[in-house]
Design a protein around this motif. Structure first.
Motif, PDB file in Angstrom:
ATOM      1  N   GLN A  42      42.624  56.374  28.084  1.00 61.75           N
ATOM      2  CA  GLN A  42      42.539  56.191  26.644  1.00 61.75           C
ATOM      3  C   GLN A  42      41.776  54.925  26.268  1.00 61.75           C
ATOM      4  N   ALA A  43      41.818  53.905  27.146  1.00 61.34           N
ATOM      5  CA  ALA A  43      41.182  52.627  26.827  1.00 61.34           C
ATOM      6  C   ALA A  43      39.847  52.411  27.534  1.00 61.34           C
ATOM      7  N   TYR A  84      40.567  48.630  35.829  1.00 66.31           N
ATOM      8  CA  TYR A  84      40.128  49.316  34.619  1.00 66.31           C
ATOM      9  C   TYR A  84      38.868  48.659  34.072  1.00 66.31           C
ATOM     10  N   ASP A 105      35.450  49.035  30.974  1.00 63.20           N
ATOM     11  CA  ASP A 105      35.124  49.564  29.654  1.00 63.20           C
ATOM     12  C   ASP A 105      34.350  50.878  29.790  1.00 63.20           C
TER      13      ASP A 105
END
Length: 150
Positions: free
Chosen positions: A7-8, A24, A26
């Protein structure tokens, strides 16, 4: 091992066949990595493509990338470059870089991507999380080594 949408942004799973870690990134860098891993060639160079073209124009190449440490859940990496041209003798340069950019660049160059052993041994094995995400169909993934998913 895998690049999965979240989701991010994107979850990057790196592994050695016995252990898998995750970090994680972008969505823009995730798209850049995915495009390179899937063999897509953009009509115009993306930022990581431009970096590679510039490096090659100066007689340089990517030797390797290494995640060297983690502080406050943030990973730090070094991009190792080699250059040899008519202006200078062979030179090795080490540059501070985000692991996500290192991965996008090594995906384009075919250079290896490492994690410092001491850090690797401290990190939690996320193999089960990767299996669960794949089993639950949480997005498509790209295998970094071109092999079939786990």
């Amino acid at each position: 091992m895998a690049l999965l949408p979240t989701q991010a942004g994107c979850a990057v799973f790196l592994g050695d066949g016995t252990k898998t870690i995750v970090f994680y990134i972008d969505p823009g860098v995730g798209a850049s990595i995915n495009a390179s891993l899937s063999g897509q060639v953009p009509q115009r160079p993306l930022t990581h493509d431009l970096y590679m073209l510039t490096l090659q124009a100066f007689g340089g190449k990517v030797s390797r990338a290494v995640i060297v440490r983690m502080e406050n859940d943030v990973y730090y990496a070094r991009l190792i470059l080699e250059a040899e041209n008519e202006i200078m003798e062979r030179k090795i340069v080490e540059i501070d870089a985000r692991p996500s950019d290192c991965l996008a660049i090594t995906a384009r160059s075919g250079a290896p991507f490492f994690v410092v052993r001491e850090l690797w041994e401290r990190l939690e094995d996320m193999s089960a999380v990767l299996r669960d995400m794949r089993d639950n169909g949480n997005g498509e993934d790209a295998a970094a080594d071109g092999s079939d998913p786990l």
